[in-house]
Design an enzyme around this catalytic site. Sequence first.
Site, PDB file in Angstrom:
ATOM      1  N   HIS A  93      -5.897  -1.024  -1.913  1.00 35.81           N
ATOM      2  CA  HIS A  93      -5.774  -1.057  -0.451  1.00 35.81           C
ATOM      3  C   HIS A  93      -6.257   0.219   0.229  1.00 35.81           C
ATOM      4  CE1 HIS A  93      -4.399  -2.735   3.259  1.00 35.81           C
ATOM      5  NE2 HIS A  93      -3.493  -1.803   3.471  1.00 35.81           N
ATOM      6  N   ASP A  97      -7.769  -5.150  -4.000  1.00 35.39           N
ATOM      7  CA  ASP A  97      -6.617  -4.944  -3.117  1.00 35.39           C
ATOM      8  C   ASP A  97      -5.547  -5.985  -3.432  1.00 35.39           C
ATOM      9  OD1 ASP A  97      -4.855  -4.565  -0.974  1.00 35.39           O
ATOM     10  OD2 ASP A  97      -6.469  -4.180   0.458  1.00 35.39           O
ATOM     11  N   SER A 138      -5.862  -1.585   7.627  1.00 27.68           N
ATOM     12  CA  SER A 138      -4.705  -2.426   7.339  1.00 27.68           C
ATOM     13  C   SER A 138      -4.288  -3.153   8.629  1.00 27.68           C
ATOM     14  CB  SER A 138      -3.572  -1.591   6.742  1.00 27.68           C
ATOM     15  OG  SER A 138      -2.580  -2.410   6.164  1.00 27.68           O
TER      16      SER A 138
END
Length: 730
Positions: free
Chosen positions: A702, A670, A595
């Site tokens: 994600h 995602d 991320s």
Amino acid sequence: MTSLSPLSAQPLTLERLFESPSLSGPAPRALKLSPDGRLATLLRNRDNDRDRYDLWAIDTRTGAEHMLVDSARVGSGAALSEEEKGRRERLRIGALKGITAYDWAPDGKSLLVPLDGDLYLASLDGSTRRLTDTPQTEIEPHVAPAGHYVSFVRDKNLFAIDLATGQERQLTTDGGGALSWGTAEFVASEELNRFTGHWWAPGDRRLAVQRTDESGVKQVARAAIGAEGTTVVEQRYPAAGTPNAHVELWLMDPDGSHKVKADLGADPDFYLARVDWAPDGKAVYVQRLARDNKRLDMLRVDPATGASTILFSETSRTWVPVHDDFRPLKDGSLIWGSDRTGYMHLYRWAAGRWTQLTHGDWQLEANGQSNSTGLIGVDEAHHRLFFTANKDDVLESQVYTIDYLHPAEPRRLTERGWWNTASMDNSATHLLVARSNPNQPAQTYLADATGKRLRWISENAVVAGHPYYPYLAQHRPARFGTLKAADGSTLYWRMLTPPLEVGKRYPVFMMHYGGPGSQTVTRGWENPLSQYLAGQGFVVFEVDNRGSPNRGRAFEDQIYHAMGTVEVEDQVAAASWLKTQPFVDGAKIATYGWSYGGYMTLKLLEKAPGTFAAGIAGAPVTKWELYDTAYTERYLGKPQDDPQVYAKSGALQDALSIRDPLLSIHGMADDNVVLENSTALWAKLQEGKKPFEMMAYPGKTHGVSGEGAQTHVWLTIRGFLQRRGIWPNQ
């Protein structure tokens, strides 16, 4: 952790890391005390399925425990709506099954349990009463404070069930399409940590209800690429610089009558940050956050007329943090958290006058994060506040208490050497404390208001029978230390090493997140993945760079309009320091992040070619214009106001400067950091004839959840590093 070692140690394998039961032992969630304090309830995962949770109760006097609701027996197994799936993604529980939330009825005789899209009332004897039985998913359910009603949202309208009669009433009727009632909009739940959109008044007399119109929000087509096909999801996504949802707050009676609209100001472009009722129900406190995040107003709204006044405002040259350190008291005063001194501290507001309650170069832990809690309880009878803070050590979260009428030095209630989080009952008579340290996975205990431990809720001792016990002999101790940043700031690091042999140099697996809102270096238990890597022969290293929380605003604000600068400099400096250590092979330092951490990997390889032997970028943001308004504009402003800030902060402009081996990973469904972030990177690298490796996961969001997929991610990483000659013990 027990001092005894297992008789025969087993090697910790990559496959075992993600199998059930969890190596860290039970992972209880949503711990709560019953209204009378006689029961502690929690969601407990199963030994044979670490992602499925059931509802359990523990007698706080005897320790006797029993399952209240078996999710497999009671649940229907029905599929969840896309709206509920999205809500769970916002809560970071998208991979969980079974019961993911519950709510105590105020009389303490039953609990509200959402399960497989319907609602149930669970009694203390284990029996259940089904409240809804519909093909739709009922979301955001609440038991009203006096226990007369259960409210929920269905098909974007608000409903209430009279528990005495069982009668269901629809309170709003025009929800549908882009218009919804009673739920938090996307950016509120994703970025402001507000997960509900309706609030009951004390005595169940009135309701404050959010009305959301998303018709002005840009509608994007997001491809959710699965294993056996692609679904095109039409999603209203407020990307940076584009219109947000239009949000209103309405006040109404429990039957939906006598609706009035709250006056939230002439400018409709704001965030509804928080909503709280006064204890007597005669006022609603609304926190209104400006679109640019630089001003937060506390409004007092009359629930009968909707008229509002501003009680006070917080302002900042960068951004005002949104938090839950707020309690309205029965005497009309307010407890409030503010970082106006540069550190988050507690204040009392009474009749327009402020009293600062806590002081110093330390702060309440930044709440809203998974590892922090902040203000946890108020005992009005004895005018005491309870909160978590890092007063004694930046790497520890401890529970403290103070007298808010006669504030003095806070008194610590928990033991040094641990990372603690806590919750309390409404009257703040008891604490539920969850704690861990580098040698002990999470434990939970019940304590009285002095901090005295009364009973273990989950001791989770690593003894024979515990999942981690067979690997205990190989457990490596954590080492902690500090570095200096270029501006003189102190940076804290954490390291695991294999048993070091004199004269031998070891490769480094350098892990990072690096972004705002997450402190990763703590004296808490770490994912056993780090132990596996150390067992393989890696030095495992993490450092919290400038821009991370709980260190004061001067430390955190340095990323304002400058993402990808100081945090990258600090990680590069840490890598340079590692290369000076006699046990480190400086030619074999791999850097990894997910991320924001994946974004950091790209910026590190761009900023400092040759520093790292390889980089792994999981689900990275590469173009901040693709990310949402509330988060991105908080730190970078609007892209149309300063395009160069976005270009410099993004990871695409300098992507062709990457010359070190890169592995790029992304889930193909995602909806947080959308796949386009990685496809844009791949296209640029391909056009520039830059070789790289990649792995995409069909149908995964994600976090790339699931035992098989998670194992595959790390098999892929291991294979990548083996091919580059970095993985030890080859």
